[in-house]
Scaffold this motif. Structure first.
Motif, PDB file in Angstrom:
ATOM      1  N   ALA A 199      52.174   8.362  33.554  1.00  0.00           N
ATOM      2  CA  ALA A 199      52.752   8.733  32.528  1.00  0.00           C
ATOM      3  C   ALA A 199      52.005  10.257  32.098  1.00  0.00           C
ATOM      4  O   ALA A 199      52.695  11.268  31.762  1.00  0.00           O
ATOM      5  CB  ALA A 199      52.791   7.774  31.425  1.00  0.00           C
ATOM      6  N   ALA A 200      50.842  10.391  32.096  1.00  0.00           N
ATOM      7  CA  ALA A 200      50.104  11.663  31.774  1.00  0.00           C
ATOM      8  C   ALA A 200      50.767  12.788  32.508  1.00  0.00           C
ATOM      9  O   ALA A 200      50.994  13.603  32.081  1.00  0.00           O
ATOM     10  CB  ALA A 200      48.584  11.654  32.042  1.00  0.00           C
ATOM     11  N   LEU A 201      50.973  12.527  33.912  1.00  0.00           N
ATOM     12  CA  LEU A 201      51.210  13.436  34.986  1.00  0.00           C
ATOM     13  C   LEU A 201      52.760  13.699  34.667  1.00  0.00           C
ATOM     14  O   LEU A 201      53.314  15.215  34.729  1.00  0.00           O
ATOM     15  CB  LEU A 201      51.226  13.018  36.269  1.00  0.00           C
ATOM     16  N   PHE A 245      46.408  -1.192  35.767  1.00  0.00           N
ATOM     17  CA  PHE A 245      47.387  -0.528  34.672  1.00  0.00           C
ATOM     18  C   PHE A 245      47.136   0.754  34.268  1.00  0.00           C
ATOM     19  O   PHE A 245      47.739   1.349  33.481  1.00  0.00           O
ATOM     20  CB  PHE A 245      47.573  -1.681  33.375  1.00  0.00           C
ATOM     21  N   ALA A 246      45.471   1.051  34.239  1.00  0.00           N
ATOM     22  CA  ALA A 246      45.324   2.352  33.866  1.00  0.00           C
ATOM     23  C   ALA A 246      45.849   3.378  34.711  1.00  0.00           C
ATOM     24  O   ALA A 246      46.272   4.412  34.319  1.00  0.00           O
ATOM     25  CB  ALA A 246      43.671   2.476  33.955  1.00  0.00           C
ATOM     26  N   GLN A 247      46.105   3.010  35.986  1.00  0.00           N
ATOM     27  CA  GLN A 247      46.840   4.092  36.809  1.00  0.00           C
ATOM     28  C   GLN A 247      48.364   4.458  36.205  1.00  0.00           C
ATOM     29  O   GLN A 247      48.694   5.376  36.647  1.00  0.00           O
ATOM     30  CB  GLN A 247      46.751   3.158  38.413  1.00  0.00           C
ATOM     31  N   TYR A 248      49.054   3.535  35.766  1.00  0.00           N
ATOM     32  CA  TYR A 248      50.076   3.687  35.301  1.00  0.00           C
ATOM     33  C   TYR A 248      50.403   4.486  34.041  1.00  0.00           C
ATOM     34  O   TYR A 248      51.074   5.255  33.590  1.00  0.00           O
ATOM     35  CB  TYR A 248      50.866   2.200  35.064  1.00  0.00           C
ATOM     36  N   ILE A 276      51.026   7.863  26.782  1.00  0.00           N
ATOM     37  CA  ILE A 276      50.166   7.273  27.973  1.00  0.00           C
ATOM     38  C   ILE A 276      49.856   5.959  27.675  1.00  0.00           C
ATOM     39  O   ILE A 276      49.719   5.080  28.610  1.00  0.00           O
ATOM     40  CB  ILE A 276      49.189   8.445  28.320  1.00  0.00           C
ATOM     41  N   LYS A 277      49.422   5.677  26.469  1.00  0.00           N
ATOM     42  CA  LYS A 277      48.886   4.262  26.142  1.00  0.00           C
ATOM     43  C   LYS A 277      50.145   3.430  26.183  1.00  0.00           C
ATOM     44  O   LYS A 277      49.718   2.427  26.963  1.00  0.00           O
ATOM     45  CB  LYS A 277      48.461   4.376  24.689  1.00  0.00           C
ATOM     46  N   ASN A 278      51.254   3.613  25.812  1.00  0.00           N
ATOM     47  CA  ASN A 278      52.253   2.766  25.982  1.00  0.00           C
ATOM     48  C   ASN A 278      52.707   2.621  27.536  1.00  0.00           C
ATOM     49  O   ASN A 278      52.935   1.303  27.649  1.00  0.00           O
ATOM     50  CB  ASN A 278      53.592   3.442  25.518  1.00  0.00           C
ATOM     51  N   ALA A 279      52.674   3.529  28.120  1.00  0.00           N
ATOM     52  CA  ALA A 279      52.933   3.162  29.708  1.00  0.00           C
ATOM     53  C   ALA A 279      51.738   2.071  30.210  1.00  0.00           C
ATOM     54  O   ALA A 279      52.269   1.340  31.090  1.00  0.00           O
ATOM     55  CB  ALA A 279      52.620   4.400  30.511  1.00  0.00           C
ATOM     56  N   ALA A 280      50.460   2.280  30.136  1.00  0.00           N
ATOM     57  CA  ALA A 280      49.531   1.397  30.434  1.00  0.00           C
ATOM     58  C   ALA A 280      49.938  -0.140  29.676  1.00  0.00           C
ATOM     59  O   ALA A 280      49.760  -1.126  30.573  1.00  0.00           O
ATOM     60  CB  ALA A 280      48.205   2.011  29.820  1.00  0.00           C
ATOM     61  N   GLU A 316      52.894  -1.171  28.723  1.00  0.00           N
ATOM     62  CA  GLU A 316      54.049  -1.767  29.505  1.00  0.00           C
ATOM     63  C   GLU A 316      53.414  -2.625  31.038  1.00  0.00           C
ATOM     64  O   GLU A 316      53.955  -3.562  31.324  1.00  0.00           O
ATOM     65  CB  GLU A 316      55.023  -0.505  29.662  1.00  0.00           C
ATOM     66  N   ALA A 317      52.715  -1.532  31.559  1.00  0.00           N
ATOM     67  CA  ALA A 317      52.268  -2.058  33.016  1.00  0.00           C
ATOM     68  C   ALA A 317      51.596  -3.328  33.029  1.00  0.00           C
ATOM     69  O   ALA A 317      51.790  -4.236  33.660  1.00  0.00           O
ATOM     70  CB  ALA A 317      51.339  -1.003  33.653  1.00  0.00           C
ATOM     71  N   LEU A 318      50.569  -3.387  31.883  1.00  0.00           N
ATOM     72  CA  LEU A 318      49.835  -4.813  31.603  1.00  0.00           C
ATOM     73  C   LEU A 318      50.958  -5.856  31.368  1.00  0.00           C
ATOM     74  O   LEU A 318      50.739  -6.698  32.057  1.00  0.00           O
ATOM     75  CB  LEU A 318      48.949  -4.305  30.733  1.00  0.00           C
ATOM     76  N   GLN A 319      51.767  -5.665  30.457  1.00  0.00           N
ATOM     77  CA  GLN A 319      52.593  -6.659  30.089  1.00  0.00           C
ATOM     78  C   GLN A 319      53.509  -6.941  31.097  1.00  0.00           C
ATOM     79  O   GLN A 319      54.090  -8.347  31.433  1.00  0.00           O
ATOM     80  CB  GLN A 319      53.513  -6.451  28.733  1.00  0.00           C
ATOM     81  N   GLY A 320      53.774  -6.103  32.105  1.00  0.00           N
ATOM     82  CA  GLY A 320      54.930  -6.312  33.214  1.00  0.00           C
ATOM     83  C   GLY A 320      54.219  -7.180  34.457  1.00  0.00           C
ATOM     84  O   GLY A 320      54.770  -7.310  35.551  1.00  0.00           O
ATOM     85  N   GLY A 321      52.923  -7.244  34.319  1.00  0.00           N
ATOM     86  CA  GLY A 321      52.198  -8.056  35.396  1.00  0.00           C
ATOM     87  C   GLY A 321      51.308  -6.971  36.300  1.00  0.00           C
ATOM     88  O   GLY A 321      51.156  -7.647  37.352  1.00  0.00           O
ATOM     89  N   GLU A 322      51.227  -5.915  35.962  1.00  0.00           N
ATOM     90  CA  GLU A 322      50.392  -5.018  36.957  1.00  0.00           C
ATOM     91  C   GLU A 322      48.862  -5.608  36.588  1.00  0.00           C
ATOM     92  O   GLU A 322      48.046  -4.593  36.034  1.00  0.00           O
ATOM     93  CB  GLU A 322      50.554  -3.567  36.707  1.00  0.00           C
ATOM     94  N   THR A 323      48.313  -6.418  36.986  1.00  0.00           N
ATOM     95  CA  THR A 323      47.267  -7.101  36.777  1.00  0.00           C
ATOM     96  C   THR A 323      46.521  -7.467  37.928  1.00  0.00           C
ATOM     97  O   THR A 323      45.465  -8.019  37.939  1.00  0.00           O
ATOM     98  CB  THR A 323      47.178  -8.304  35.828  1.00  0.00           C
ATOM     99  N   LYS A 324      46.814  -7.005  39.243  1.00  0.00           N
ATOM    100  CA  LYS A 324      46.169  -7.483  40.437  1.00  0.00           C
ATOM    101  C   LYS A 324      45.521  -6.197  40.980  1.00  0.00           C
ATOM    102  O   LYS A 324      45.694  -4.953  40.555  1.00  0.00           O
ATOM    103  CB  LYS A 324      47.385  -7.919  41.277  1.00  0.00           C
TER     104      LYS A 324
END
Ligand code: PMP
Ligand code: GLU
Length: 388
Positions: free
Chosen positions: A281-283, A274-277, A49-53, A55-63
């Motif tokens: 992953a949790a689900l 990024f927390a949403q990502y 779950i941490k990894n998915a967040a 990755e989302a952060l690194q991938g630009g999910e910052t808006k």
């Protein structure tokens, strides 16, 4: 001039949170405290779950995201509710909020006007009455009976209704009693709600944490008509050890879902992108860690049950879900706040006084803490009870 609004000035701070931070503070000072305070998993969030967040952060999910949450997450929540909970809520009826606490607050604010009454079975989670009061509505408490497993009956619900009743709050599995309502019990409560078109706020945050024969049932699954009166609330804090992430959700009849969306658009906007990502992953990810955590809670629960049953002058109902014991201290002739203060100062054991849950002759012990702490803490708790 009074700076603080009357409705807010009258509220009391969350005791569950303050006891937890007081225990942390003492520990930081080097005091050997055993804390039964926290209603917070003692585990870390699973790595995937941490990894998915990350990755989302690194991938630009910052808006900013959509106010109600990113569509893939809302679709997954809708699917989860359909497949696991047998209730159909469309993705458009789902709103992702900043923790289930925020979901409950949004739901109450979206539905209740000043003067409306909200039925709250007691003992209750400490925040419900304060949230109801914060919007100018009125909590109406129904004292549940220990012999009924701390569950409100349909008759008690019916008797508590008035022309001003807008909503009932059902919390199963329950904090602080550990009660889990059966499907039959929920059907009977739903029938009463339907008879007067009363909204049901169903707080299911502990749904994954059930033991033995107990099974979680969602009241919205009783029928489509009942679902259309029900706001189902859940989140990621407890099942996935994600308390700090602040992600919860509401699934609600469409007009309420829209109102929550509007309200949220003017308050918190969206949950951290990024927390949403991480929640996605949790689900979608492996659920083994959830099962392992629950198995460990069960070991602690059984250990504590044996120990608590052997202590004179206190009694407990075996919890079927969540991770709390509500210990009845009535025979000790001392009220909960006094008891909790003395327990902390004499034995360095932190527990939440039942007064915070509307039951002044009890103490809540959380077992979201390790077995060695539980053993040490119960030795001290037992010594305290035998001395007083
Ligand atoms: N409902 C109940 C019954 C709870 O015990 C909690 C505990 N924090 C919450 C809702 C809120 O959970 P969170 O905001 O951490 O998702
Ligand atoms: N719900 C948990 C509890 O009851 C965490 C604290 C809070 O949010 O109130 O202890």
């Amino acid at each position: 001039m009074e700076f603080v609004a009357e409705t807010i000035a009258d509220l009391t701070p969350s005791v569950t949170l303050s006891i937890t931070s007081e225990a942390k503070r003492l520990r930081e000072e080097g005091v050997n405290v055993c804390s039964f305070g926290a209603g917070e998993p003692d585990y870390d969030t699973p790595q995937h779950i941490k990894n998915a967040a990350i990755e989302a952060l690194q991938g630009g999910e910052t808006k900013y995201t959509a106010v109600s949450g990113v569509m893939p997450l809302r679709k997954l929540i809708s699917k989860k509710l359909r497949e696991e909970n047998h209730c159909n809520y469309e993705p458009e009826q789902i709103s992702v909020n900043c923790g289930a606490k925020h979901s409950v607050f949004n739901a109450i604010m979206a539905c209740c006007d000043a003067g409306d009454e909200v039925i709250i079975p007691a003992p209750y989670w400490t925040s419900y009455p304060e949230m109801v009061r914060a919007v100018g509505a009125e909590p109406v408490f129904v004292e549940t009976k220990k012999e009924n497993g701390w569950k409100i009956t349909a008759e008690e619900f019916d008797a508590a209704m008035s022309g001003a009743t807008k909503m009932i709050i059902i919390n199963s599995p329950n904090n602080p009693t550990g009660a889990v309502y059966t499907r039959e019990e929920l059907e009977k409560l739903a029938a009463v709600a339907q008879s007067e078109d009363i909204l049901i706020l169903s707080d299911e945050i502990y749904e994954k944490i059930v033991y033995g024969e107990a099974e979680h049932a969602s009241i919205a699954s009783v029928s489509p008509e009942v679902r259309d009166l029900t706001i189902t609330i859940n989140g990621f804090s407890k099942a996935y050890a994600m308390t700090g992430w602040r992600i919860g959700y509401t699934a609600a009849p469409e007009p309420i879902a829209k109102a929550i969306d509007t309200l949220q658009s003017h308050s918190t906007s969206n949950v951290c992108s990024f927390a949403q990502y991480g929640a996605i992953a949790a689900l979608t990810g492996d659920q083994t860690e959830v099962e392992d955590m629950v198995a460990e809670y069960d070991i602690r629960r059984q250990y504590m049950l044996g120990r608590l049953e052997a202590i004179p002058n206190v009694s407990v109902v075996e919890p079927q879900g969540a991770f709390y014991f509500l210990v009845d201290i009535e025979k000790m002739g001392i009220k909960s706040v006094n008891f909790a203060e003395k327990l902390l100062s004499h034995e360095k054991v932190a527990a939440v006084p039942g007064a915070a849950f509307g039951h002044d002759f009890s103490i809540r012990l959380s077992y979201a803490t390790s077995l060695p702490v539980i053993k040490d803490g119960l030795d001290r708790f037992e010594a305290f009870c035998r001395k007083h």
